[in-house]
Design an enzyme around this catalytic site. Structure first.
Site, PDB file in Angstrom:
ATOM      1  N   GLY A  25       0.201  -8.766   2.790  1.00  0.00           N
ATOM      2  CA  GLY A  25       0.248  -8.754   1.327  1.00  0.00           C
ATOM      3  C   GLY A  25       1.545  -9.290   0.754  1.00  0.00           C
TER       4      GLY A  25
ATOM      5  N   ASP B 148      -5.432  -4.155  -2.996  1.00  0.00           N
ATOM      6  CA  ASP B 148      -5.167  -3.993  -4.439  1.00  0.00           C
ATOM      7  C   ASP B 148      -5.486  -5.250  -5.253  1.00  0.00           C
ATOM      8  OD1 ASP B 148      -4.199  -1.558  -3.688  1.00  0.00           O
ATOM      9  OD2 ASP B 148      -2.097  -1.962  -4.132  1.00  0.00           O
TER      10      ASP B 148
ATOM     11  N   GLU C   6      -3.772   4.772  -8.631  1.00  0.00           N
ATOM     12  CA  GLU C   6      -2.666   5.594  -8.115  1.00  0.00           C
ATOM     13  C   GLU C   6      -1.315   5.323  -8.787  1.00  0.00           C
ATOM     14  OE1 GLU C   6      -2.134   2.680  -4.265  1.00  0.00           O
ATOM     15  OE2 GLU C   6      -1.405   4.722  -4.119  1.00  0.00           O
TER      16      GLU C   6
ATOM     17  N   MET D 270     -10.592   6.058   2.270  1.00  0.00           N
ATOM     18  CA  MET D 270     -12.000   5.768   2.587  1.00  0.00           C
ATOM     19  C   MET D 270     -12.440   4.400   2.077  1.00  0.00           C
ATOM     20  SD  MET D 270     -13.816   9.376   1.945  1.00  0.00           S
ATOM     21  CE  MET D 270     -15.407   8.633   2.121  1.00  0.00           C
TER      22      MET D 270
HETATM   23  N1  LIG Z   1      11.494  -8.640   0.651  1.00  0.00           N
HETATM   24  C1  LIG Z   1      11.121  -8.580   1.934  1.00  0.00           C
HETATM   25  N2  LIG Z   1      11.762  -9.332   2.860  1.00  0.00           N
HETATM   26  C2  LIG Z   1      11.398  -9.283   4.154  1.00  0.00           C
HETATM   27  N3  LIG Z   1      10.391  -8.515   4.626  1.00  0.00           N
HETATM   28  C3  LIG Z   1       9.721  -7.751   3.760  1.00  0.00           C
HETATM   29  C4  LIG Z   1      10.040  -7.741   2.372  1.00  0.00           C
HETATM   30  N4  LIG Z   1       9.203  -6.863   1.753  1.00  0.00           N
HETATM   31  C5  LIG Z   1       8.403  -6.365   2.723  1.00  0.00           C
HETATM   32  N5  LIG Z   1       8.712  -6.902   3.922  1.00  0.00           N
HETATM   33  C6  LIG Z   1       8.070  -6.607   5.214  1.00  0.00           C
HETATM   34  O1  LIG Z   1       6.703  -7.003   5.162  1.00  0.00           O
HETATM   35  C7  LIG Z   1       5.889  -6.059   5.862  1.00  0.00           C
HETATM   36  C8  LIG Z   1       4.768  -5.582   4.972  1.00  0.00           C
HETATM   37  O2  LIG Z   1       5.252  -5.162   3.700  1.00  0.00           O
HETATM   38  P1  LIG Z   1       4.524  -4.002   2.867  1.00  0.00           P
HETATM   39  O3  LIG Z   1       4.518  -2.761   3.671  1.00  0.00           O
HETATM   40  O4  LIG Z   1       5.158  -3.953   1.530  1.00  0.00           O
HETATM   41  O5  LIG Z   1       3.007  -4.443   2.806  1.00  0.00           O
HETATM   42  P2  LIG Z   1       2.320  -5.669   2.091  1.00  0.00           P
HETATM   43  O6  LIG Z   1       2.451  -6.887   2.892  1.00  0.00           O
HETATM   44  O7  LIG Z   1       2.812  -5.752   0.684  1.00  0.00           O
HETATM   45  O8  LIG Z   1       0.801  -5.233   2.173  1.00  0.00           O
HETATM   46  P3  LIG Z   1       0.045  -4.136   1.286  1.00  0.00           P
HETATM   47  O9  LIG Z   1       0.781  -3.991  -0.004  1.00  0.00           O
HETATM   48  O10 LIG Z   1      -1.314  -4.693   1.125  1.00  0.00           O
HETATM   49  O11 LIG Z   1       0.039  -2.897   2.088  1.00  0.00           O
HETATM   50  C9  LIG Z   1       6.808  -4.940   6.334  1.00  0.00           C
HETATM   51  O12 LIG Z   1       7.073  -5.132   7.702  1.00  0.00           O
HETATM   52  C10 LIG Z   1       8.061  -5.106   5.492  1.00  0.00           C
HETATM   53  O13 LIG Z   1       9.237  -4.696   6.169  1.00  0.00           O
HETATM   54  O1  LIG Z   2      -0.303   5.060   2.769  1.00  0.00           O
HETATM   55  P1  LIG Z   2       0.017   3.635   3.036  1.00  0.00           P
HETATM   56  O2  LIG Z   2      -0.503   3.121   4.311  1.00  0.00           O
HETATM   57  O3  LIG Z   2       1.469   3.336   2.838  1.00  0.00           O
HETATM   58  O4  LIG Z   2      -0.766   2.778   1.979  1.00  0.00           O
HETATM   59  C1  LIG Z   2      -0.834   3.052   0.624  1.00  0.00           C
HETATM   60  C2  LIG Z   2      -0.676   1.810  -0.192  1.00  0.00           C
HETATM   61  O5  LIG Z   2      -1.311   0.699   0.369  1.00  0.00           O
HETATM   62  C3  LIG Z   2      -2.007  -0.028  -0.622  1.00  0.00           C
HETATM   63  O6  LIG Z   2      -3.354   0.083  -0.328  1.00  0.00           O
HETATM   64  C4  LIG Z   2      -1.665  -1.478  -0.596  1.00  0.00           C
HETATM   65  O7  LIG Z   2      -0.336  -1.673  -0.897  1.00  0.00           O
HETATM   66  C5  LIG Z   2      -1.658   0.632  -1.950  1.00  0.00           C
HETATM   67  O8  LIG Z   2      -2.713   0.667  -2.846  1.00  0.00           O
HETATM   68  C6  LIG Z   2      -1.208   2.000  -1.547  1.00  0.00           C
HETATM   69  O9  LIG Z   2      -0.192   2.472  -2.379  1.00  0.00           O
HETATM   70 MG   LIG Z   3       2.226  -4.714  -1.104  1.00  0.00          MG
END
Ligand SMILES: Nc1ncnc2c1ncn2[C@@H]1O[C@H](COP(=O)(O)OP(=O)(O)OP(=O)(O)O)[C@@H](O)[C@H]1O
Ligand SMILES: O=P(O)(O)OC[C@H]1O[C@](O)(CO)[C@@H](O)[C@@H]1O
Ligand SMILES: [Mg+2]
Length: 485
Positions: free
Chosen positions: A212, A243, A342, A401
């Site tokens: 993401g 999301d 949320e 879920m």
């Molecule tokens: N600004 C950033 N620079 C480098 N790595 C990042 C940064 N932000 C997030 N990451 C890394 O990217 C990975 C995923 O980030 P995050 O947990 O925010 O989920 P996401 O990709 O936004 O997916 P989702 O929001 O759908 O759960 C993690 O390993 C996190 O450390």
């Molecule tokens: O509990 P976790 O795995 O951190 O995930 C929750 C988050 O992941 C998401 O599904 C995606 O970022 C958000 O809607 C929610 O806040």
């Molecule tokens: Mg995210």
């Protein structure tokens, strides 16, 4: 129109010889005129224009799909696939289709899965993947590779990408030494064992990252570091977010499945509310900073009386507030259903100093449970306003879920197209890009552009007006402005 359109160019690998696409000889494909995509084949960023405003900029993206010439010799490709962040329906389908597509369409035989997200690049053993192994993965929820938040260590990740081959160290080392074709460095490991890390100059690495917004910000850094080191590594991201908060593309995979799953929770809340005296059914849905799931679930359900999302401020008490609305609804219908994303109302929930600072491993703010808070606020308000009168709030939290399920048929198909688009783009030599549909057509979009753009609900557009007309909920913003202090 063509003259005024600027194409969003993509970074591309250089210094690698072009060769014919193996699809040419594939018995299942008969590439004929129009089969291959050319560099002038583009997808317009917008299909809706105001012709009277002729100064609007027009952008176009390269169209996704197979190219007649590719930049990789398939037998020299070593592909890595990684899943990062939270779960989303369809992650396993994307992995499966990347593996099967690389294998069947291009004849790639070295494909590995990186376990546990970004941290897996430097702290875990990669898993070898092949079509037989991934055959049934699209029927499973979650990610078989496993995922995690945090653990982003740029240098360690890029070192690992650069030096991969680590797993098959003995075999690769002696084989390559025999042919005198090796660059290797010796390292002393913690247990004082000597390990050989090999870089086979013949191998061309490709990295497929499924993630993401956070993942994309990380991928931009990886791409920049890979470019700085002048590595010939193709890097692509397949956008994943339940999301639906990733910008530019039409929608993210798994989103429709999640909306569908949310219907069950809303229906249950409706039944509970209808079967009680003064019953409120309260459902919390995912949506950290965007309310797309709540909005779409509300529109498709028609059982919802009020939908609260992060993009819209609301208030509880006073004229035009939530409680006044619900009170009227209970009077008129005897029950009401409330859907809350949320991330909605987070600034209204009282929290301690330490709670204000709490972040997850990726740096995302940890939210308090808006459903629990609303339920207790509702009960307190009713008890104060109507002491002794029956009142019930049934709170349903289907959070995990709706995302921990396999993708539905539409999302499964979508995941396949995303994976194949990504493969064609990387094989053609593009790098630092994201594949995704724009107005229904698949395009390659520069990674940085997607990483910088967010898809939020526009509370001034028709769709939100439609939500308000379906639910009859108050226009909190206007009401708030109209309140006398
Ligand atoms: N600004 C950033 N620079 C480098 N790595 C990042 C940064 N932000 C997030 N990451 C890394 O990217 C990975 C995923 O980030 P995050 O947990 O925010 O989920 P996401 O990709 O936004 O997916 P989702 O929001 O759908 O759960 C993690 O390993 C996190 O450390
Ligand atoms: O509990 P976790 O795995 O951190 O995930 C929750 C988050 O992941 C998401 O599904 C995606 O970022 C958000 O809607 C929610 O806040
Ligand atoms: Mg995210």
């Amino acid at each position: 129109m063509a003259d005024a359109t600027s194409i969003r160019e993509l970074p591309s690998l250089t210094g690698i010889r072009l060769r014919r696409n193996p699809l040419e000889e594939n018995p299942f494909f008969h590439p004929s005129h129009g089969f291959y995509i050319t560099p002038s084949d583009v997808i317009l960023s917008q299909v809706v224009y105001d012709l009277s405003a002729d100064s609007q900029p027009r952008y176009a993206y390269h169209r996704a799909g197979p190219r007649q010439e590719i930049m990789y010799e398939p037998s020299s490709v070593k592909a890595a696939i990684v899943t990062c962040g939270g779960l989303c329906p369809g992650m396993n389908t994307v992995i499966r289709e990347l593996v099967v597509g690389l294998w069947e369409l291009y004849g790639v035989r070295k494909i590995c899965g990186i376990p546990a997200g970004y941290r897996g690049f430097y702290s875990m053993e990669a898993v070898e993947l092949n079509p037989k192994l991934v055959h049934n993965w699209h029927k499973k929820g979650g990610t078989v590779l496993s995922t995690s938040r945090g653990g982003f260590d740029l240098l360690k990740i890029v070192d690992s990408i650069q030096l991969n081959g680590y797993n098959q160290v003995c075999f690769t080392l002696w084989f390559d030494l025999f042919f005198g074709n090796l660059i290797c460095s010796l390292e002393i490991e913690f247990k004082k064992q000597i390990l050989f890390r090999c870089v086979d100059p013949q191998m061309r690495h490709q990295v497929y990252i499924i993630g993401g917004d956070g993942t994309m910000r990380g991928a931009v850094k990886i791409f920049e570091e890979v470019s700085r080191r002048k590595l010939e590594v193709g890097i692509t991201v397949i956008p994943k977010t339940v999301d639906n908060d990733v910008g530019i593309i039409d929608r993210s995979f798994g989103f429709q499945t999640a909306v569908e799953m949310a219907q069950e929770a809303i229906s249950a809340a409706h039944v509970e509310a209808e079967s009680a005296v003064n019953g409120i059914g309260l459902v919390k849905l995912m949506g950290r900073s965007t309310g797309h799931i709540a909005l779409h679930a509300t529109l498709s359900s028609r059982d919802v009386d009020c939908c609260l999302i992060p993009e819209m401020e609301f208030y509880l008490e006073g004229k035009g507030g939530l409680f006044e609305f619900l009170e009227q609804r209970l009077k008129d219908h005897g029950h009401a259903v409330l859907v809350v994303a949320e991330g909605a109302g987070q600034e209204m929930i009282p929290r301690s100093e330490s709670q204000k600072q709490e972040r997850d491993e990726s740096g995302n703010l940890v939210f308090l449970d808006v459903g629990v808070w609303l339920k207790s606020a509702l009960k307190e308000w009713w008890g104060r306003k109507h002491p002794g009168e029956l009142f019930t709030v049934k709170y349903i939290d289907p959070t995990y879920m709706i995302r921990a399920v396999p993708a539905n048929a539409t999302d499964n198909l979508y995941c396949t197209l995303l994976a194949h688009s990504a493969i064609h783009g990387v094989m053609a030599g593009y790098t630092g890009f994201v594949s995704g549909p724009i107005n229904g057509n698949y395009a390659y979009i520069p990674l940085e552009e997607v990483a910088q753009t967010k898809n939020e609900v526009n509370t001034s557009d028709h769709k939100w007006a439609w939500v308000r007309s379906v639910t009859n909920q108050p226009d909190f913003e206007t009401n708030f402005k109209g309140q006398t202090p």
